[in-house]
Enzyme design. Structure first.
Site, PDB file in Angstrom:
ATOM      1  N   HIS A  12     -29.286 -16.837  23.407  1.00  0.00           N
ATOM      2  CA  HIS A  12     -28.347 -16.680  24.513  1.00  0.00           C
ATOM      3  C   HIS A  12     -27.574 -17.956  24.827  1.00  0.00           C
ATOM      4  CE1 HIS A  12     -30.241 -12.880  24.951  1.00  0.00           C
ATOM      5  NE2 HIS A  12     -29.670 -12.602  26.111  1.00  0.00           N
ATOM      6  N   GLU A  33     -18.822  -4.942  23.825  1.00  0.00           N
ATOM      7  CA  GLU A  33     -17.968  -6.121  23.975  1.00  0.00           C
ATOM      8  C   GLU A  33     -16.715  -6.039  23.120  1.00  0.00           C
ATOM      9  OE1 GLU A  33     -21.196  -6.258  23.190  1.00  0.00           O
ATOM     10  OE2 GLU A  33     -22.147  -7.102  24.979  1.00  0.00           O
ATOM     11  N   HIS A  88      -4.174   3.155  -3.323  1.00  0.00           N
ATOM     12  CA  HIS A  88      -4.317   2.530  -2.002  1.00  0.00           C
ATOM     13  C   HIS A  88      -3.524   1.237  -1.855  1.00  0.00           C
ATOM     14  CE1 HIS A  88      -6.206   0.591   1.497  1.00  0.00           C
ATOM     15  NE2 HIS A  88      -6.284  -0.471   0.722  1.00  0.00           N
ATOM     16  N   HIS A 114       0.841  -1.202   0.000  1.00  0.00           N
ATOM     17  CA  HIS A 114       0.000   0.000   0.000  1.00  0.00           C
ATOM     18  C   HIS A 114       0.873   1.248   0.000  1.00  0.00           C
ATOM     19  CE1 HIS A 114      -2.234  -3.347   1.736  1.00  0.00           C
ATOM     20  NE2 HIS A 114      -3.333  -2.760   1.313  1.00  0.00           N
TER      21      HIS A 114
END
Ligand SMILES: Cc1ncc(C[n+]2csc(CCOP(=O)(O)OP(=O)(O)O)c2C)c(N)n1
Ligand SMILES: [Mg+2]
Length: 702
Positions: free
Chosen positions: A504, A443, A291, A43
């Site tokens: 869950h 999280e 890029h 890059h």
């Protein structure tokens, strides 16, 4: 600008500082271009654009001593847009940064040699595709998955505040470093970056500075196709100090913005830097083509011509560049480190106990007596939940190990990870020395922050329900890749939260973490196994661990009757055996299914069947035992084997073999009380004994 650089490269006259600045910037650019061209991959565009920023930050601002890249009070530099790694390899090379090894010993050789740069992205080179902590000295964090670097930088900033709060004393500013992270559009789009920015703003981390490469380009083209929000307003909303530098080549303005950051109190700083990807490349500047692919030989020449660089020179480091870095960051870093070393010497005599803690922490060692007071749980058929046992253990460990800290993603009361002893305290804006972190329902950022804390040598844990480990996985993977001794406490490990239902109830999480190289996955079977699991985990120095703990009480086994829980340290162990050994069937369980297997085992013994029961809390640990030990637990001659685990059966065939059977999950769970789920999915002792007998019958026939 070009003419100055031309004059500088070719001129024998002494150069002005401005000429040397420009020469150094163009040297970063051309090394990057050449390395990508040579590798035929990489890059180039972002290094070309951000060379002035990285130059300014390193040579004018950062306190970093290339002679000792792990000096504890150094400023941290995180390249969150890790694809621009040539920026880092160039600057580590040009500053002459030295290598250190995994034992934190300083080696003589350079962290990144010119030869490494010539072999950019090749096997064994210290200039790999993306920054890799533990592979290249001077890399503060592994980056490449966009957003992770900035999120980890928040953990680093929290760590610095914590360290300062615990260890600084009047006239002893032992910790006062800053954290700089560079990021691009990708890091700004990824959710983890937003989670982390929100937390950093809440905590008012004024030691943290993100510099956003606002080039309007990602791989698919201009960001107008995807990313049109008002990012300044967004960061203002997070309560960051937002600055803008309108020209990425204006190093004085960049320096000024960085100075403003250092003067800003009570808020992190976000600098929006308007840049041109592929700067200097006449056909590729400001396009996505700059890029992620080499410029091409002809375009390389044209870009070098634009910089006033000799067009045919490759991997050229002109005279004066290394010296210019030595006079800048080299000198400033050496002075800062030597002042700090003197300060620490005085600190050692004034505050010997605190100094000793710093020493231990830096080597990832544990204080004497770290295990003292760990509970021994008495036999109890009703027992105690894994999470409750864990809470008790964590509270003992955290009192013994002052730099053990962590928290949960808003489930502390369920995860039982709250540190409740006197003085534990909450880590909040006014109390940076607290031991209880509140990550909020974030999280992913939590796991990345835990990585950042660990990179800062604190012993950190993060907690949530096991199912939501999926929300944290990319950062946990980086923990493993970076070889960090982080700790992830996952409760509600199976179907114990019955009524919450399949959303869950984890099924495939255990198998997937077992598949993650380097991560030690543990699922202890009773409270004493929880103690032993922590005892094992705390001793790890270069591996992360994840604990899967039950929500519901599990019987505490009678350790006079069954083998001691210290067997956890071997991953699997014979818990109970047929009289005189020589079993005809082996029952293997983990977590809540250990006591289920024990029940089945007792029934089989009562019927005169020679059963063995094995507790297997960790495949990862068991895999590291000798063949002899493994065979002593699972004798190859005994082919009648039943594994029982409330999780995906995936992978268990390696332990039960072709003739064995796995009682596990092949579907998602369901919403119902646990007892009903156990019946529905067959986690009952009768089913285990039935299958055991069937397998014994088959084994006898064959
Ligand atoms: C999580 C993640 N998703 C996708 C990628 C692949 N990827 C690498 S760079 C990039 C574009 C990044 O754009 P930007 O951050 O603006 O970088 P720039 O091209 O401006 O340097 C993408 C999608 C990645 N590295 N990480
Ligand atoms: Mg971009």
């Amino acid at each position: 600008m070009s003419t100055i650089a031309t004059a500088a490269v070719n001129s024998p006259r002494p150069m002005t500082n401005a000429q040397l600045d420009q020469l150094s910037i163009n040297c970063i650019r051309t090394l990057s271009i050449d390395a990508v061209q040579q590798a035929k991959s990489g890059h180039p565009g972002t290094p070309m654009a951000l060379a002035p920023l990285v130059y300014t930050l390193w040579n004018r601002v950062m306190r970093f001593d290339p002679q000792d890249p792990i000096w504890p009070n150094r400023d941290r530099f995180v390249l969150s847009n890790g694809h621009a790694s040539m920026l880092l390899w160039s600057v580590l090379h040009l500053t002459g940064t030295r290598a250190v090894n995994a034992e934190y010993e300083r080696l003589g050789q350079p962290a990144v040699s010119l030869d490494d740069i010539r072999h950019f992205r090749q096997l064994g080179s210290k200039a790999p595709g993306h920054p890799e902590y533990h592979w290249v000295s001077g890399v503060e964090a592994t980056t490449g998955p966009l957003g992770q670097g900035v999120a980890m930088s928040v953990g680093m900033a929290i760590a610095e505040k914590w360290l300062a709060s615990r260890y600084n004393r009047p006239t002893f500013e032992i910790f006062d470093y800053n954290i700089y992270a560079i990021c691009g559009d990708g890091c700004m789009m990824e959710g983890v970056g937003s989670e982390a920015a929100s937390l950093a703003g809440h905590l008012g981390l004024d030691n943290l500075c993100w510099i956003y490469d606002n080039n309007h380009i990602t791989i698919e083209g201009n960001t107008r196709i995807t990313f049109t929000e008002d990012i300044a307003a967004r960061f203002q909303g997070y309560d960051w100090n937002v600055l803008r530098v309108g020209d990425a080549n204006d190093i004085d303005n960049i320096e000024h913005a960085l100075e403003t950051f250092r003067k800003t109190k009570g808020r992190p700083t976000f600098i929006i830097l308007d840049s041109h990807i592929g700067y200097g490349s006449p056909h590729k500047q400001d396009t996505a083509a700059a890029h992620g692919e080499p410029l091409g030989e002809e375009e390389v020449r044209l870009a070098k011509r634009d910089y006033g660089w000799p067009e045919d020179a490759k991997f050229l480091v002109p005279d004066g560049v290394r010296e210019h870095f030595a006079a800048g960051v080299g000198m400033r870093g050496a002075q800062a480190r030597s002042r700090w070393t003197e300060l620490l010497t005085a600190y050692r005599s004034n505050h010997p106990e605190l100094a000793a803690e710093i020493d231990l922490m830096q080597r990832r060692e544990l204080p004497a007596g770290w295990e003292s007071g760990l509970p021994v749980f008495p036999t109890d058929s009703k027992g105690i939940a894994g999470r409750d046992a864990s809470g008790k253990v964590l509270n003992v460990l955290a009192q013994n190990i002052p730099w053990l800290l962590g928290g949960s993603a808003d489930l502390g009361t369920s995860n039982k990870t709250t540190l409740t002893f006197e003085g534990a305290g909450d880590l909040e804006p006014g109390t940076p020395g607290g031991r209880n972190l509140h990550f909020g329902i974030r999280e992913h950022a939590m796991a990345a922050v835990v990585n950042g804390l660990s990179l800062s040598k604190l012993r950190a844990f993060g907690a949530t329900f096991f199912i939501f480990s999926d929300y944290a996985r990319p950062a946990i993977r980086l923990s493993a890749l970076m070889e960090l001794p982080t700790i992830f406490v996952f409760t509600h490990d199976a179907m114990g939260d019955g009524e919450d239902g399949p959303t869950h109830q984890p099924v495939e999480q255990l198998a997937s973490f077992r598949a993650m190289p380097g991560l030690v996955m543990l699922r202890p079977g009773d409270a004493n196994e929880v103690v032993e699991a922590y005892r094992y985990v705390l001793k790890l120095r270069h591996e992360p661990a994840a604990l899967a703990l039950s929500r519901q009480p599990l019987p505490t086994l009678d350790r006079n009757k069954y083998a001691p829980a210290s067997g956890v340290a071997r991953g699997a162990y014979v818990l109970g055996d047929a009289p005189g050994g020589n079993p005809e069937v082996i029952l293997i369980g983990s977590g809540s299914e250990v006591s289920l297997c024990v029940q089945a085992h007792e029934q089989l013994l009562a019927e005169g069947i020679r059963s063995r029961v094995v507790s297997m809390p960790s495949w990862d640990i068991f895999e590291h035992q000798t063949n002899e030990y493994q065979d002593s637990v699972l004798p190859p001659a005994v082919t009648a084997r039943v594994a029982v685990e409330q999780a995906s059966t995936f992978g268990w065939d390696r332990y039960v073999g072709r003739s064995g059977r796995v009682i596990g999950m092949k579907t998602f769970g369901a919403s119902a009380p646990l007892k009903e789920l156990q019946r529905k999915f067959g986690f009952e002792p009768e089913r285990v004994t039935e299958i055991a007998k069937e397998l014994i019958g088959k084994a006898k026939k064959s």
